[in-house]
Write a protein that holds these residues in place. Structure first.
Motif, PDB file in Angstrom:
ATOM      1  N   GLU A 118       0.827  -1.213   0.000  1.00 28.79           N
ATOM      2  CA  GLU A 118       0.000   0.000   0.000  1.00 28.79           C
ATOM      3  C   GLU A 118       0.859   1.261   0.000  1.00 28.79           C
ATOM      4  N   CYS A 119       0.334   2.306  -0.665  1.00 29.87           N
ATOM      5  CA  CYS A 119       0.979   3.612  -0.587  1.00 29.87           C
ATOM      6  C   CYS A 119       0.293   4.389   0.532  1.00 29.87           C
ATOM      7  N   LYS A 120       0.602   5.671   0.644  1.00 32.02           N
ATOM      8  CA  LYS A 120       0.059   6.472   1.748  1.00 32.02           C
ATOM      9  C   LYS A 120      -1.465   6.517   1.759  1.00 32.02           C
ATOM     10  N   LEU A 156      -3.410  -2.363  -2.867  1.00 33.09           N
ATOM     11  CA  LEU A 156      -1.962  -2.617  -2.894  1.00 33.09           C
ATOM     12  C   LEU A 156      -1.442  -2.502  -4.323  1.00 33.09           C
ATOM     13  N   HIS A 157      -0.445  -1.633  -4.513  1.00 31.47           N
ATOM     14  CA  HIS A 157       0.177  -1.521  -5.839  1.00 31.47           C
ATOM     15  C   HIS A 157       0.950  -2.800  -6.133  1.00 31.47           C
ATOM     16  N   ILE A 158       0.772  -3.317  -7.335  1.00 31.89           N
ATOM     17  CA  ILE A 158       1.585  -4.454  -7.793  1.00 31.89           C
ATOM     18  C   ILE A 158       2.636  -3.865  -8.724  1.00 31.89           C
ATOM     19  N   PRO A 199      -6.814   4.842 -11.594  1.00 30.47           N
ATOM     20  CA  PRO A 199      -5.470   5.303 -11.203  1.00 30.47           C
ATOM     21  C   PRO A 199      -5.447   5.735  -9.745  1.00 30.47           C
ATOM     22  N   CYS A 200      -4.267   5.634  -9.118  1.00 30.95           N
ATOM     23  CA  CYS A 200      -4.145   6.001  -7.700  1.00 30.95           C
ATOM     24  C   CYS A 200      -3.728   7.463  -7.587  1.00 30.95           C
ATOM     25  N   LYS A 201      -4.193   8.079  -6.511  1.00 33.04           N
ATOM     26  CA  LYS A 201      -3.895   9.498  -6.292  1.00 33.04           C
ATOM     27  C   LYS A 201      -2.405   9.769  -6.088  1.00 33.04           C
ATOM     28  N   CYS A 202      -1.647   8.719  -5.750  1.00 35.13           N
ATOM     29  CA  CYS A 202      -0.225   8.932  -5.457  1.00 35.13           C
ATOM     30  C   CYS A 202       0.586   9.170  -6.724  1.00 35.13           C
ATOM     31  N   GLY A 203      -0.011   8.884  -7.880  1.00 39.62           N
ATOM     32  CA  GLY A 203       0.704   9.140  -9.131  1.00 39.62           C
ATOM     33  C   GLY A 203       1.419   7.919  -9.696  1.00 39.62           C
TER      34      GLY A 203
HETATM   35 ZN    ZN Z   1      -0.885   4.844  -4.654  1.00 38.17          ZN
END
Ligand code: ZN
Ligand code: ADP
Length: 431
Positions: free
Chosen positions: A249-251, A256-258, A311-315
């Motif tokens: 996981e990111c923040k 969970l990013h693969i 897409p995830c907010k973390c970029g």
């Molecule tokens: Zn993320």
């Protein structure tokens, strides 16, 4: 937002797919040339490496199952000569016998690099102190995390699991800021910290913990976060795919990013083997795209999840999966109903007064007994409160699983403490 390798982590989707395809082709060619087991399987499926022209062509290839890892055990699927191998790990053998996985020097470096990405993604950096309370040994969990953290420049305390008193002493003496630990042991350690009258927010420097190696629910995450006043990140992996760091996981803690430059993921219907629709739940299937010693093609993890296509907010452009809902091997059947232990865990952890430990006992196909530890004060109070609590647990488990359980309330410390992977289901049924 910090990155370990910004370029790769934020690679435009199209470029990422291109990189995957290049690496897939290379991997397929290598196993075809170097691993007789794969050559035979591909020939049986009437497919040649040159038939793989697009990522979708992966569907033409046969799956690799856990059973395949026993073929020509232990070196059967290795693509390098023994003198190029530098590390052996085996799976912890939760289900069946252990599976041997080998690493080359490049594989070790790469697995550390993947962990470095994961840790930095959660805000970890030089100056952090990681207490690694996973088992050091054949199991990948501790070693892979250890090397990855060192790569970032984090001070690692190789505590291993168990000896809870010492765990707490280490935290206090050295100012541990991060833990790597199983969820079941984390619950226990957190309860001991609180029982000792330690205020984790004031007396400890803990900021975050990485919890993995076994399934757990959002409720358990919240419970431990509240007990310790820290952020908990879900960390998924399996020995066959290097160990921890496959999914992280990111923040934003929203899946969970693969790392798709390293793993090609598919989600399939476990019965038919066909891909499920985007975003639907199924079995995660992984192909290694960057592994030298032991590439695995279309490996059936038996873990159930779904791809989060948004897409995830973390970029980061690498897609996410949802928290693992369970492994198909964990599922048990009572009264004809399929039940995952996590469904019961989720209910228990949401009930106020439930302590950290529980067990599911199966004696027959018609009945399950849930033994659950509850806060000590409840036993000192009125009997009505205990009765009410028991009813609440029965009701909530029944509505979550559709099976009415027998429930036994126990004082804390009655059930065996798990330091590594917890054994939650005791199945005593013989037929
Ligand atoms: Zn993320
Ligand atoms: P074993 O199959 O013997 O337990 P491993 O030690 O390699 O072998 O464990 C990998 C398995 O542990 C995964 O396939 C998955 O079922 C489970 N697992 C690991 N991390 C997580 C996690 N964060 N959430 C849920 N399950 C997990």
């Amino acid at each position: 937002m910090e990155f370990w390798n910004k370029e790769l982590e934020t690679l435009k989707s199209q470029k990422l797919r291109q990189l995957q395809l290049e690496r897939l082709k290379k991997t397929i060619l290598r196993v075809y040339q170097k691993v007789p087991h794969y050559r035979v399987k591909f020939q049986e499926a009437k497919v040649k490496p040159t038939d793989i022209k697009h990522l979708e062509d992966i569907h033409k290839l046969p799956f690799t199952t856990k059973e395949d890892l026993y073929v020509d055990y232990p070196f059967g699927l290795v693509a390098l000569p023994v003198e190029k191998l530098i590390r052996l790990h085996t799976s912890s053998g939760t289900t069946g016998k252990p599976k041997a996985i080998f690493f080359s020097k490049k594989d070790i470096n790469n697995s550390a690099d993947i962990i470095a990405r994961c840790l930095v993604m959660t805000g970890a950096k030089r100056g952090d102190i990681l207490q690694n309370s996973m088992t050091y040994g054949l199991f990948t969990g501790a070693f892979v995390m250890h090397y990855g953290a060192e790569k970032v420049g984090i001070l690692v305390i190789p505590a291993g699991p168990g000896n809870t008193e010492r765990q707490i002493t280490l935290m206090r003496d050295f100012g541990t800021t991060m833990l790597h630990i199983t969820p079941s042991y984390a619950l226990y350690v957190a309860s001991v910290i609180l029982d000792k009258g330690i205020d984790p927010r004031k007396d400890l420097k803990l900021k975050r913990a990485y919890l993995g190696a076994e399934p757990y629910s959002e409720e358990t995450r919240k419970k431990i976060e509240e007990m310790l006043g820290i952020d908990i990140y879900n960390c998924y992996g399996l020995t066959e795919m290097n160990g921890p760091g496959v999914g992280f996981e990111c923040k934003y803690k929203a899946g969970l990013h693969i790392w798709e430059d390293n793993f090609l993921m598919e989600v399939i219907n476990p019965e038919s083997g066909e891909p499920v629709k985007d975003g639907e739940i199924g079995e995660l299937v992984l192909t290694t795209l960057n592994r030298e010693a032991m590439p695995l093609i279309r490996y059936r993890t038996r873990d159930l999840t779904r791809i989060i296509p948004e897409p995830c907010k973390c970029g980061r452009t690498h897609r996410r999966i949802s928290r693992i809902l369970g492994r198909s091997d964990d599922m048990f059947i009572v009264k004809g109903v399929n039940i995952f232990p996590q469904q019961i865990e989720q209910v228990l952890m949401s009930i106020k007064g439930v302590a950290q430990n529980y067990q599911i006992i199966l004696e027959s196909y018609d009945e399950m007994t849930v033994k659950v530890e509850i806060d000590k004060e409840l036993f000192d109070g009125k009997i009505e409160r205990l009765i009410k609590m028991k009813e609440e647990i029965i009701d909530k488990i029944r509505s979550a699983t559709m099976v009415k359980p027998k429930v036994e309330l126990l004082e804390p410390g009655t059930l065996p403490i798990s330091e590594g992977k917890a054994k939650r289901v005791i199945d005593n049924r013989t037929i």
